[in-house]
Scaffold this motif. Structure first.
Motif, PDB file in Angstrom:
ATOM      1  N   ASN A  73       0.829  -1.209   0.000  1.00  0.00           N
ATOM      2  CA  ASN A  73       0.000   0.000   0.000  1.00  0.00           C
ATOM      3  C   ASN A  73       0.865   1.261   0.000  1.00  0.00           C
ATOM      4  O   ASN A  73       0.598   2.215  -0.738  1.00  0.00           O
ATOM      5  N   SER A  74       1.906   1.257   0.853  1.00  0.00           N
ATOM      6  CA  SER A  74       2.769   2.428   0.949  1.00  0.00           C
ATOM      7  C   SER A  74       3.527   2.670  -0.354  1.00  0.00           C
ATOM      8  O   SER A  74       3.603   3.800  -0.850  1.00  0.00           O
ATOM      9  N   LEU A  75       4.094   1.606  -0.912  1.00  0.00           N
ATOM     10  CA  LEU A  75       4.866   1.745  -2.153  1.00  0.00           C
ATOM     11  C   LEU A  75       3.966   2.123  -3.324  1.00  0.00           C
ATOM     12  O   LEU A  75       4.361   2.916  -4.189  1.00  0.00           O
ATOM     13  N   THR A  76       2.761   1.571  -3.351  1.00  0.00           N
ATOM     14  CA  THR A  76       1.832   1.910  -4.424  1.00  0.00           C
ATOM     15  C   THR A  76       1.442   3.375  -4.360  1.00  0.00           C
ATOM     16  O   THR A  76       1.376   4.070  -5.379  1.00  0.00           O
ATOM     17  N   GLN A  77       1.201   3.874  -3.127  1.00  0.00           N
ATOM     18  CA  GLN A  77       0.860   5.287  -2.986  1.00  0.00           C
ATOM     19  C   GLN A  77       2.039   6.169  -3.382  1.00  0.00           C
ATOM     20  O   GLN A  77       1.859   7.193  -4.057  1.00  0.00           O
ATOM     21  N   GLU A  78       3.253   5.780  -2.968  1.00  0.00           N
ATOM     22  CA  GLU A  78       4.430   6.569  -3.345  1.00  0.00           C
ATOM     23  C   GLU A  78       4.610   6.565  -4.858  1.00  0.00           C
ATOM     24  O   GLU A  78       4.914   7.605  -5.459  1.00  0.00           O
ATOM     25  N   ARG A 130       0.721  12.797   2.293  1.00  0.00           N
ATOM     26  CA  ARG A 130       0.642  11.919   3.459  1.00  0.00           C
ATOM     27  C   ARG A 130       0.085  10.563   3.045  1.00  0.00           C
ATOM     28  O   ARG A 130      -0.603  10.437   2.030  1.00  0.00           O
ATOM     29  N   ASN A 131       0.358   9.556   3.889  1.00  0.00           N
ATOM     30  CA  ASN A 131      -0.228   8.243   3.658  1.00  0.00           C
ATOM     31  C   ASN A 131      -1.512   8.097   4.473  1.00  0.00           C
ATOM     32  O   ASN A 131      -1.979   9.050   5.106  1.00  0.00           O
ATOM     33  N   ALA A 132      -2.100   6.885   4.468  1.00  0.00           N
ATOM     34  CA  ALA A 132      -3.377   6.668   5.142  1.00  0.00           C
ATOM     35  C   ALA A 132      -3.279   6.871   6.649  1.00  0.00           C
ATOM     36  O   ALA A 132      -4.278   7.179   7.309  1.00  0.00           O
ATOM     37  N   GLN A 133      -2.092   6.692   7.220  1.00  0.00           N
ATOM     38  CA  GLN A 133      -1.900   6.874   8.661  1.00  0.00           C
ATOM     39  C   GLN A 133      -1.636   8.334   9.036  1.00  0.00           C
ATOM     40  O   GLN A 133      -1.473   8.655  10.207  1.00  0.00           O
ATOM     41  N   GLY A 134      -1.572   9.215   8.025  1.00  0.00           N
ATOM     42  CA  GLY A 134      -1.309  10.618   8.299  1.00  0.00           C
ATOM     43  C   GLY A 134       0.154  10.974   8.334  1.00  0.00           C
ATOM     44  O   GLY A 134       0.504  12.120   8.635  1.00  0.00           O
ATOM     45  N   ASP A 135       1.052  10.030   8.022  1.00  0.00           N
ATOM     46  CA  ASP A 135       2.490  10.303   7.994  1.00  0.00           C
ATOM     47  C   ASP A 135       2.888  10.866   6.629  1.00  0.00           C
ATOM     48  O   ASP A 135       2.351  10.462   5.593  1.00  0.00           O
ATOM     49  N   TYR A 136       3.854  11.785   6.643  1.00  0.00           N
ATOM     50  CA  TYR A 136       4.349  12.342   5.385  1.00  0.00           C
ATOM     51  C   TYR A 136       5.185  11.296   4.658  1.00  0.00           C
ATOM     52  O   TYR A 136       6.030  10.623   5.251  1.00  0.00           O
ATOM     53  N   LYS A 144       5.855  12.635  11.071  1.00  0.00           N
ATOM     54  CA  LYS A 144       4.916  13.681  11.491  1.00  0.00           C
ATOM     55  C   LYS A 144       5.405  15.084  11.167  1.00  0.00           C
ATOM     56  O   LYS A 144       4.716  16.058  11.457  1.00  0.00           O
ATOM     57  N   THR A 145       6.601  15.215  10.585  1.00  0.00           N
ATOM     58  CA  THR A 145       7.176  16.520  10.264  1.00  0.00           C
ATOM     59  C   THR A 145       6.979  16.840   8.789  1.00  0.00           C
ATOM     60  O   THR A 145       7.362  16.035   7.930  1.00  0.00           O
ATOM     61  N   GLN A 146       6.387  17.991   8.491  1.00  0.00           N
ATOM     62  CA  GLN A 146       6.209  18.382   7.094  1.00  0.00           C
ATOM     63  C   GLN A 146       7.578  18.542   6.436  1.00  0.00           C
ATOM     64  O   GLN A 146       8.404  19.333   6.890  1.00  0.00           O
TER      65      GLN A 146
END
Length: 557
Positions: A73-78, A130-136, A144-146
């Motif tokens: 999921n993370s790699l697909t979103q990236e 951001r990802n689904a967990q709200g992390d950048y 959590k840091t922009q």
């Protein structure tokens, strides 16, 4: 030998036998109802240990499956985000090529700059996804840091770190699930690493040439010769040869010929394209390749100049008030390290930190943090220095105090900065080094946009825009190449995730088959055994009833 058996013993033996037979029937019934062959470790100690190990492996495989899903999921979103980034960069490149058109008016350039500004904002938003967990996605370990912030001067700073989060997806396999913005968008090879200064009168050219700080300013609009910022063509040659002899002086000795002198005053013109010969009237200017660098030199004739007598333009009096060609000398050297100096938004004092310069190159190269420094004042004069990024548990790497003689110099790891006055407790100043060898994608776009917005009219403005377009195209190509390289790696990681998922499924099937072989019940055997045990139990019950009725009193008549 006669053995006497008491009535109590006979009853107890019968009851024990019934209980054993009943226990066997009950155990078999439990096996059938649960489907398990082993109900307690005592049933099969060896198999029980093996089943426990297989259960642990099954739990681990289940966690790996969850990790694989999260990684995919993370790699697909990236990957999706980077596809959008590439699409935006391609549009920006189209606008950049369009901006290089020589027939454009100032208004045309400003129109292009407006769309560039919108694309710049779009790109900034994508880089701060951001990802689904709200992390950048692109902030490294600091989820959590922009990661990217726009500074008041229009430049951009990276606030994340260079970490790369990963997940374990098999016993000996981990996969990276993100890429940091430093590598993706910041560490982009910059083709523009040199600067040049308009020079002094050729007739007074000393050996070695005067440093750039002695060069007088020209009157606006009087230039006949323009030289572009250099573009690096070969980084290895640039570092080994160009930097070894800088600064250089390029001086005209005739209307069609120039000389290049290194820092020691040695004539190194032979290493330049054409050996110092140019055609001032060539369309598009003259390309000069020199020690891994590419420069473009243009001669723009002033009104009244005779194009057939270029050598006649050497004298200062050729056109009153307009310098001749031979008065144009350029000093060429590498751009120094620049600094992004950001004043904290919550600062209560009026103190300003300015003028960042490298004072000790060796110390700076060895000790200055790549991610930058943060000055935090604990009182009006005392401050602590932190290596960025700064978190709640960060500890100072240095400290200092202001003496009070303003403007005052603060030295930090080979770099000097100037502070204007005492600060206030809690004031913060962020310091980030900007290497000339890299320029972030956002800063490249911002610089081009500002050039289009502010370029002056006439030949000077056209050449300025042309040079900025050339720099931007090179840097955009480098940036897109870097993003595409990471996309290739993401594809490889997704392939690894898929193959690992297949391998784990195979291991899971083998695990379940082994568990079934060791722990599952053979129903045919169990049912047959239950039938036999039931018959034995019924026979024992009937035998017990008959035997229990036998006693000596039954023999008395």
């Amino acid at each position: 030998m006669v053995m006497r058996i008491s009535s109590l013993q006979a009853f107890n033996n019968g009851v024990n036998g019934l209980q054993r037979n009943y226990a066997s029937v009950t155990r078999t019934q439990e096996q059938i109802s649960s489907g398990k062959r082993i109900l307690t470790p005592a049933d099969d100690p060896v198999a029980s240990v093996r089943l426990l190990q297989l259960d642990q492996q099954e739990a681990l495989l289940s966690q790996y499956k969850d990790n694989l899903t999260a990684a995919k999921n993370s790699l697909t979103q990236e990957e999706t985000t980077l596809n959008s980034v590439v699409n935006v960069l391609q549009r920006i490149r189209e606008l950049t090529v369009q901006a290089g058109g020589g027939a454009l008016s100032g208004e045309d350039r400003k129109s292009i700059a407006k769309e560039l500004g919108e694309r710049e904002n779009e790109l900034l938003n994508l880089m701060n996804s951001r990802n689904a967990q709200g992390d950048y996605l692109f902030s490294g370990y600091l989820g959590k840091t922009q990661p990217f912030l726009r500074n008041p001067d229009g430049t951009y700073s990276y606030q994340g770190d260079e970490g790369q989060r990963s997940l374990q997806v098999a016993n000996s396999t981990t996969v990276a699930i993100n890429d940091n913005g430093q590598r993706l968008f910041e560490n982009v090879t910059n083709a523009n690493r040199t600067e040049n200064f308009a020079g002094i009168d050729n007739a007074a050219l000393p050996t070695p040439p005067l440093p750039a700080t002695t060069i007088p300013a020209r009157a606006a609009g009087t230039e006949r010769v323009f030289m572009s910022p250099g573009l690096v063509q070969d980084s290895d040659v640039y570092r080994a040869d160009f930097q070894a002899g800088e600064p250089y002086s390029l001086a005209f000795v005739s209307g069609t010929e120039f000389r290049i002198y290194d820092a020691a005053g040695t004539d190194v013109t032979a290493e330049a394209t054409g050996g110092g010969q140019i055609d001032p009237l060539v369309s598009g200017g003259n390309v000069i390749n020199f020690r891994g660098m590419r420069f473009q030199l243009d001669v723009v004739l002033q009104q009244g100049d005779n194009a057939l007598d270029l050598d006649g333009l050497l004298a200062d009096t050729a056109t009153p008030g307009v310098p001749g060609i031979n008065t144009h000398t350029f000093t060429l050297q590498s751009s120094p390290t620049d600094f992004a100096l950001i004043r904290g938004g919550a600062n209560t004092s009026t103190a300003l930190l300015t003028a960042g310069t490298v004072s000790n190159q060796a110390t700076f190269d060895a000790q200055f943090p790549v991610s930058g420094l943060l000055l935090r004042f604990t009182s009006a004069s005392n401050y602590d220095v932190y290596a960025q990024p700064v978190g709640a548990g960060s500890t100072p790497v240095a400290s200092g105090a202001l003496a009070g003689a303003f403007p005052e110099t603060i030295s930090l790891y080979g770099a000097d900065f100037t502070i204007s006055s005492f600060a206030a407790a809690g004031d913060e100043f962020s310091v980030q080094a900007i290497s000339p060898e890299q320029r972030s994608i956002l800063n490249t776009i911002s610089r081009l946009r500002q050039a289009l917005e502010s370029a002056p009219a006439g030949s000077a403005g056209n050449l300025l825009v042309r040079d900025e377009v050339s720099i931007a195209l090179s840097n955009l190509d480098n940036g897109m190449g870097q993003v595409l390289e990471v996309q290739t790696e993401i594809g490889a990681r997704l392939n690894l995730v898929e193959s690992t998922a297949n391998d784990n499924e195979d291991v899971t099937l083998v695990n379940k088959a082994t568990q079934a072989e060791l722990g599952e019940l053979d129903y045919a055997e169990a049912l047959s055994r239950l039938s036999f045990q039931t018959i034995v139990l019924e026979a024992a019950q009937q035998s017990y009833v008959k035997i229990a009725g036998l006693n000596l009193f039954n023999q008395l008549r």
